[in-house]
Write a protein that holds these residues in place. Structure first.
Motif, mmCIF file in Angstrom:
data_model
loop_
_atom_site.group_PDB
_atom_site.id
_atom_site.type_symbol
_atom_site.label_atom_id
_atom_site.label_comp_id
_atom_site.label_asym_id
_atom_site.label_seq_id
_atom_site.Cartn_x
_atom_site.Cartn_y
_atom_site.Cartn_z
ATOM 1 N N HIS A 202 11.671 -5.348 31.475
ATOM 2 C CA HIS A 202 10.426 -4.875 30.905
ATOM 3 C C HIS A 202 9.366 -4.493 31.928
ATOM 4 C CE1 HIS A 202 11.354 -5.753 26.622
ATOM 5 N NE2 HIS A 202 12.286 -6.454 27.205
ATOM 6 N N ALA A 203 9.746 -4.405 33.195
ATOM 7 C CA ALA A 203 8.776 -3.934 34.173
ATOM 8 C C ALA A 203 8.470 -2.471 33.918
ATOM 9 C CB ALA A 203 9.335 -4.124 35.582
ATOM 10 N N LEU A 204 7.230 -2.080 34.066
ATOM 11 C CA LEU A 204 6.790 -0.762 33.606
ATOM 12 C C LEU A 204 7.471 0.382 34.340
ATOM 13 C CD1 LEU A 204 4.989 0.947 31.875
ATOM 14 C CD2 LEU A 204 3.134 0.594 33.490
ATOM 15 N N GLN A 205 7.612 0.241 35.671
ATOM 16 C CA GLN A 205 8.111 1.386 36.431
ATOM 17 C C GLN A 205 9.523 1.791 36.051
ATOM 18 O OE1 GLN A 205 6.562 -1.192 37.537
ATOM 19 N NE2 GLN A 205 5.328 -0.790 39.373
ATOM 20 N N VAL A 206 10.326 0.793 35.673
ATOM 21 C CA VAL A 206 11.724 1.152 35.388
ATOM 22 C C VAL A 206 11.926 1.605 33.953
ATOM 23 C CG1 VAL A 206 12.611 -0.371 37.142
ATOM 24 C CG2 VAL A 206 12.372 -1.193 34.831
ATOM 25 N N GLN A 207 10.836 1.549 33.181
ATOM 26 C CA GLN A 207 10.981 1.879 31.762
ATOM 27 C C GLN A 207 11.568 3.265 31.559
ATOM 28 O OE1 GLN A 207 10.398 0.633 28.459
ATOM 29 N NE2 GLN A 207 10.899 -1.077 29.754
ATOM 30 N N LYS A 208 11.043 4.225 32.295
ATOM 31 C CA LYS A 208 11.478 5.608 32.058
ATOM 32 C C LYS A 208 12.971 5.742 32.307
ATOM 33 C CE LYS A 208 10.331 10.254 33.483
ATOM 34 N NZ LYS A 208 9.744 11.011 34.562
ATOM 35 N N GLU A 209 13.401 5.171 33.433
ATOM 36 C CA GLU A 209 14.819 5.285 33.788
ATOM 37 C C GLU A 209 15.680 4.581 32.760
ATOM 38 O OE1 GLU A 209 15.295 4.299 38.019
ATOM 39 O OE2 GLU A 209 17.303 3.625 37.378
ATOM 40 N N ARG A 210 15.245 3.399 32.411
ATOM 41 C CA ARG A 210 16.049 2.595 31.494
ATOM 42 C C ARG A 210 16.141 3.265 30.133
ATOM 43 N NH1 ARG A 210 13.891 -1.347 28.078
ATOM 44 N NH2 ARG A 210 15.552 -2.386 26.932
ATOM 45 N N ARG A 211 15.011 3.739 29.641
ATOM 46 C CA ARG A 211 15.035 4.306 28.299
ATOM 47 C C ARG A 211 15.764 5.643 28.285
ATOM 48 N NH1 ARG A 211 10.121 3.385 24.705
ATOM 49 N NH2 ARG A 211 11.816 3.530 23.205
ATOM 50 N N SER A 212 15.698 6.352 29.397
ATOM 51 C CA SER A 212 16.451 7.600 29.451
ATOM 52 C C SER A 212 17.951 7.310 29.374
ATOM 53 C CB SER A 212 16.105 8.339 30.747
ATOM 54 O OG SER A 212 16.867 9.486 30.857
ATOM 55 N N ALA A 213 18.385 6.272 30.082
ATOM 56 C CA ALA A 213 19.802 5.922 30.031
ATOM 57 C C ALA A 213 20.194 5.480 28.637
ATOM 58 C CB ALA A 213 20.099 4.820 31.051
ATOM 59 N N MET A 214 19.310 4.730 27.978
ATOM 60 C CA MET A 214 19.627 4.272 26.630
ATOM 61 C C MET A 214 19.681 5.448 25.662
ATOM 62 S SD MET A 214 17.630 0.696 26.088
ATOM 63 C CE MET A 214 17.927 0.730 24.331
ATOM 64 N N ALA A 215 18.772 6.406 25.855
ATOM 65 C CA ALA A 215 18.782 7.581 24.980
ATOM 66 C C ALA A 215 20.097 8.334 25.127
ATOM 67 C CB ALA A 215 17.613 8.487 25.318
ATOM 68 N N SER A 216 20.533 8.457 26.384
ATOM 69 C CA SER A 216 21.793 9.138 26.635
ATOM 70 C C SER A 216 22.939 8.440 25.918
ATOM 71 C CB SER A 216 22.016 9.132 28.145
ATOM 72 O OG SER A 216 22.974 10.033 28.506
ATOM 73 N N ALA A 217 22.950 7.113 26.005
ATOM 74 C CA ALA A 217 24.010 6.363 25.333
ATOM 75 C C ALA A 217 23.958 6.568 23.828
ATOM 76 C CB ALA A 217 23.885 4.872 25.657
ATOM 77 N N ARG A 218 22.769 6.541 23.288
ATOM 78 C CA ARG A 218 22.643 6.712 21.839
ATOM 79 C C ARG A 218 23.143 8.073 21.397
ATOM 80 N NH1 ARG A 218 19.343 2.929 18.971
ATOM 81 N NH2 ARG A 218 18.196 1.597 20.411
ATOM 82 N N ASN A 219 22.785 9.090 22.161
ATOM 83 C CA ASN A 219 23.237 10.431 21.783
ATOM 84 C C ASN A 219 24.750 10.541 21.851
ATOM 85 O OD1 ASN A 219 20.738 11.514 21.274
ATOM 86 N ND2 ASN A 219 20.402 12.108 23.397
ATOM 87 N N GLU A 220 25.317 10.000 22.913
ATOM 88 C CA GLU A 220 26.769 10.091 23.039
ATOM 89 C C GLU A 220 27.443 9.416 21.857
ATOM 90 O OE1 GLU A 220 28.191 8.633 26.766
ATOM 91 O OE2 GLU A 220 27.235 10.245 27.871
ATOM 92 N N LEU A 221 26.941 8.263 21.499
ATOM 93 C CA LEU A 221 27.526 7.534 20.386
ATOM 94 C C LEU A 221 27.367 8.319 19.094
ATOM 95 C CD1 LEU A 221 28.743 5.040 19.158
ATOM 96 C CD2 LEU A 221 26.486 4.008 19.112
ATOM 97 N N LEU A 222 26.176 8.847 18.874
ATOM 98 C CA LEU A 222 25.876 9.515 17.614
ATOM 99 C C LEU A 222 26.754 10.735 17.411
ATOM 100 C CD1 LEU A 222 24.073 9.972 15.134
ATOM 101 C CD2 LEU A 222 22.568 11.272 16.603
ATOM 102 N N PHE A 223 26.770 11.635 18.399
ATOM 103 C CA PHE A 223 27.440 12.896 18.151
ATOM 104 C C PHE A 223 28.947 12.799 18.255
ATOM 105 C CE2 PHE A 223 23.794 15.124 17.267
ATOM 106 C CZ PHE A 223 22.802 14.778 18.149
ATOM 107 N N SER A 224 29.440 11.675 18.752
ATOM 108 C CA SER A 224 30.891 11.513 18.742
ATOM 109 C C SER A 224 31.380 10.886 17.460
ATOM 110 C CB SER A 224 31.332 10.621 19.902
ATOM 111 O OG SER A 224 30.935 11.177 21.110
ATOM 112 N N SER A 225 30.516 10.134 16.776
ATOM 113 C CA SER A 225 31.021 9.414 15.617
ATOM 114 C C SER A 225 30.550 9.983 14.286
ATOM 115 C CB SER A 225 30.634 7.933 15.706
ATOM 116 O OG SER A 225 29.261 7.844 15.970
ATOM 117 N N LEU A 226 29.561 10.867 14.317
ATOM 118 C CA LEU A 226 29.083 11.445 13.056
ATOM 119 C C LEU A 226 30.168 12.347 12.488
ATOM 120 C CD1 LEU A 226 26.490 11.381 11.414
ATOM 121 C CD2 LEU A 226 25.720 13.365 12.655
#
Lengths: 396, 512
Positions: A202-226
């Motif tokens: 939860h440190a602020l500086q890494v938020q962008k990187e972390r959330r970008s990686a999570m977004a990528s994971a979510r998209n991969e999961l979504l468009f492969s399983s829909l």
């Protein structure tokens, strides 16, 4: 019964028989050896050997030009015999041609009654037994539930994968009515984010990187399983360990395009020696003018995140709107959602709403998704009084 | 029997006065003709055998006649050898053969099965092996396990067996379906690695795109579609010889028409008829009520709405058809007239994450013969960015219209037929006629925006989003596809004018 001998005697001596018999004999000899066959007549007076089925006749509705039945030139190998089961077609369509009428696919308030498929998606970093137990307790009929998991390619991901696979094997080899409709397990392609401790995460500086990686994971999961049979998508984080068993029925009954539940956390309070609960997910909010001002002054690549003193956005947070005595199905309008427990109509994702991995209106991941859904003219709602609980993370 | 007996009695009445001597069959009694008795026996046996023979003949005649009837009613074609498809790519991932009988064994649960089948015995190695296989089959029928890093996509996809998803959006396209299918069959990329996905949306009343698509697909998967088209072309040629329906063909460049004709005549490549891995047809109506004629489509006011709706349709197709094992996605329009069969391999070999060719179209000779068609592939310019700053959030910049002077460099105008077709340029926006993109992009979330994304929508928004997320977008300026020519209202008027003039000249010639 008279004897055969006597029968023939009578035949021999009857004049009619002895006259007709040779004539009949001659006729049969003629039809058998001399005539060329096809003596059978059909309805319209023609031989039925020349009968044409409807699709073979010229200029009919069925096919405007060609009408010859054509022997197939290529054929798929079939290991299981067609005799056995008409359900083979459910698994692999004939000649690998499938037709889906998506106009008939709907997402309504009576999801279970209308047999709507719900896809539960979970980006999984760690496998928690309580999460799985909770999932098995959901009362929505399992034949309409599909599960999707995506696991990062890290050592902790390997551990999570093996535990998940064991749990999945156990459920999918159980009785037929206990099995989920489909389970998809994916190993992430893009770079994962491996700092796991709650404080570090939860440190602020890494938020962008972390959330970008999570977004990528979510998209991969979504468009492969829909798939073409999915009506709803429920985003359930892997650390949500307690939800009401009627979760899906409750949430779908509101019939909203994007709906988020309130995520709290139960923790053991050392001071009072009791289990207390506190708000956990601050990503469910309503926009405020202060936040918009902040956004205007930021660089194009900067993002706004909630819960940090450095970025005081003064947004209205749904987490603080919990009213223990209020109705559990109270709704409120939102502009940003978190991914803890969010139900989305599959049509919203199909229209193109995804989790941006780049700053999108200075928002990212689930909050960026909410903004994108709004740009596609969908409305976002939240349930402030409907609680689901996040796992308590022991900081060791 | 009784009838004969009665008749005989009547006929014999005159002779008999009711008294008959008992006949004896002893050998001692004198016989009038020794042959009589033997005659009777022989005749009896003859009657018996002939009756049996007749019965046999009748029955076999019925059976044979029936068989012949069935044969001629079934088909009147000579026997083909049906080729069985052997390639692995047809039967992997979703299409792994699952035996419903085996799976049904485990309906009560694996534990239940083990206990009832084997009790408390330990399984023998053979049984164990069989059980393992069946257990895995059971699991694979509902559980799918994929490692997404295996499907990244390389420049040599055909050799690596990479799966391609070929997407085609269709709307009121019944007339161009044969053309589209001919191009699909002509693709040299191994058909067993291509999944076809069609989206049929918002067709007008009475349009039969969906039915035609499905019946063509059935022929396609049987391998007989080329024969069907050969028949159709013969019929069309017979009809066309009676009178030209397409008047504008008279005014087109004859070399171009000749090259079109040569392109579609046999011999074709070896795997022309081979079926594709799968065909998926999706049907969805978005409530679009803009017309599909050339003038309707290209008016500037409707461009924004139309592009957003098309983006929505494309997103629906990817979202539903994309599977974890696809490495590439190839978007294709149905109305391309001339295109090399190796296009997928050529675009793949550029090494870009998104690759588009150049798209031109032929024109009548009095209108300069040819023209760039797809102006959506461009490189960003400073003026366009300035223009965007002054626009509303929802305004969509469209190329090729005076209302939006963007001064961008368009791929279409850079074309030079004499230069190397393999040359690649980096682009910002791409056009939608023929796009090859890595499936990884779609999985990361890059879409055809159905809302205004940086003042662009659909394919140009797609290009911008891909560039933003760090992918390489490339265009081949000298590699050209030819779009079909649909005369606009102005063109039709011009052609009608010319027709009238030429008829006047003819009349004058005749008169003089």
């Amino acid at each position: 019964m008279i004897s055969l001998h006597l029968l023939f005697y009578r035949l021999r001596n009857s004049p009619w028989f002895m006259v007709l018999f040779p004539i009949a004999l001659i006729l049969f000899v003629y039809f058998e050896f001399v005539s060329s066959g096809n003596p059978y007549l059909g309805n319209d007076g023609n031989s039925i050997a020349n009968h044409k089925w409807a699709h073979e006749k010229e200029d009919t509705f069925y096919f405007p030009f060609s009408n010859k039945y054509k022997m197939p030139k290529y054929s798929y190998k079939k290991k299981s015999s067609w005799l056995f089961n008409d359900r083979v077609q459910d698994i692999i369509p004939e000649n690998h041609i499938a037709h889906y009428d998506l106009n008939k696919l709907q997402s309504t308030a009576d999801a279970a009654l209308n047999k709507e498929h719900v896809l539960i998606l979970t980006p999984m970093q760690n496998f928690h037994e309580e999460y799985w137990e909770n999932l098995l307790q959901l009362t929505y009929p399992r034949e309409f539930l599909e599960l999707g998991f995506i696991i990062p390619r890290t050592p902790s991901g390997n551990v999570a994968l093996s535990k998940l696979e064991a749990a999945v094997k156990k459920v999918q080899t159980d009785k037929k009515n206990q099995r989920f409709f489909r389970i998809t397990i994916l190993r992430q392609n893009s770079e994962g984010f491996d700092k796991l401790m709650e404080k570090d995460r939860h440190a602020l500086q890494v938020q962008k990187e972390r959330r970008s990686a999570m977004a990528s994971a979510r998209n991969e999961l979504l468009f492969s399983s829909l798939g073409p049979q999915t009506s709803w998508v429920l985003w359930l984080d892997a650390d949500i360990v307690e939800t009401p068993p009627n979760l899906i029925q409750d949430m779908t009954s509101h019939n909203k395009a994007v709906l988020s539940a309130n995520v709290y956390q139960k923790y053991y309070d050392d001071k009072t020696n009791k289990v207390q609960s506190r708000p956990y997910d601050f990503n469910n909010w309503q926009e405020s003018s202060t936040a918009l001002e902040l956004a205007k002054q930021m660089g194009e690549d900067d993002i706004l995140v909630e819960g940090y003193g450095e970025l005081a956005t003064y947004r209205v947070l749904m987490a603080h709107f919990y009213d223990a005595s209020g109705a559990a199905n109270a709704e409120m309008n939102l502009d940003g959602v978190g991914g803890g427990c969010t139900l989305v109509k599959a049509d919203v994702h199909r229209d193109g709403a995804m989790f941006p991995t780049f700053p999108f209106y200075h928002l990212i991941e689930t909050e960026g998704f909410a903004k994108m859904a709004q740009r596609l003219n969908y409305e976002i709602f939240g349930l402030p009084n409907y609680l689901v609980y996040h796992i308590e993370e022991t900081n060791t | 029997m009784a009838i004969f007996w009665g008749l005989k009695k009547k006929l014999k009445k005159a002779d008999d006065d009711g008294y008959k001597l008992p006949m004896s069959h002893s050998k001692l009694s004198p016989k009038s003709k020794r042959l009589n008795w033997q005659n009777r026996k022989i005749v009896s046996w003859m009657i018996l055998t002939v009756m049996v023979l007749i019965l046999y003949v009748v029955l076999s005649g019925v059976a044979r006649g029936g068989k012949e009837v069935m044969k001629t009613v079934g088909n009147s074609m000579p026997n083909y050898n049906v080729n069985f498809l052997e390639e692995d790519a047809y039967y992997d991932y979703d299409f792994v053969d699952i035996d419903p009988g085996v799976i049904a064994k485990f309906d009560e649960g694996v534990q239940h099965y083990l206990i009832t089948q084997f009790g408390s015995d330990v399984l023998t190695p053979n049984d164990n092996e069989l059980f393992e296989r069946e257990y895995n089959m059971l699991l694979s029928s509902t559980v799918e396990n994929y490692d997404l890093s295996r499907f990244k996509g390389s420049s040599n996809g055909a050799a690596n067996g990479e799966h391609v998803l070929l997407c085609v959006p269709l709307r009121d396209a019944e007339k161009v379906l044969p053309l589209m299918f001919k191009h699909l069959m002509n693709l040299t990329y191994p058909h067993e690695s291509i999944d076809l996905a069609f989206l049929v949306s918002d067709c007008s009343e009475g349009d039969r795109t969906l039915e035609a698509l499905i019946s063509y697909s059935r022929y396609l998967q049987n391998g007989t579609l080329s024969q069907v088209f050969a028949d159709m072309d013969k019929a069309a040629a017979a009809q066309a010889s009676k009178g030209t329906e397409k008047l504008y063909l008279k005014y087109m460049n004859p070399d171009y028409l000749k090259s079109v004709q040569e392109a579609f005549s046999p011999p074709f490549h070896e795997n022309y008829d081979k079926p594709f891995r799968s065909v998926q047809v999706f049907q969805k109506d978005f409530g679009q009520n803009i017309g599909q004629g050339f003038s309707d489509r290209h008016a500037v006011k409707v461009q924004g709405t139309r592009r957003k709706l098309m983006g929505r349709a494309r997103n629906w197709l990817t979202a539903n058809a994309l599977k974890p094992y696809h490495s590439w996605v190839y978007w294709r329009d149905a109305d391309v007239e001339l295109c090399p069969g190796s296009i997928i391999e050529d675009l793949m070999s550029t090494g870009c994450d998104v690759a588009v060719p150049n798209v031109w179209r032929p024109l009548p000779q009095f209108l300069s013969g040819e023209q760039p068609y797809d102006l959506n592939s461009w490189m960003e310019s400073y003026e366009a960015l300035e223009l965007a700053k002054n626009l509303d959030e929802d305004d969509v910049i469209v190329e090729g219209y005076a209302e939006y002077p963007t001064y961008r460099v368009h791929l279409a105008y850079i074309r030079n037929p004499d230069l190397d077709p393999k040359e690649v340029l980096d682009l910002d926006g791409v056009g939608g006629v023929s796009i090859l993109a890595k499936a990884e992009l779609f999985r990361r979330g890059i879409q055809f925006p159905a809302f205004t994304f940086e003042n662009h929508a659909e394919t140009e928004g797609f290009g911008k989003m891909a560039k933003k997320m760090g992918y390489r977008v490339g265009g081949l300026p000298h590699y050209t596809l030819w779009h079909i020519y649909e005369p606009s209202d102005d063109d039709l008027r011009d052609i009608a004018e010319k027709e009238r003039e030429s008829r006047k000249v003819e009349k004058n010639d005749k008169a003089s």
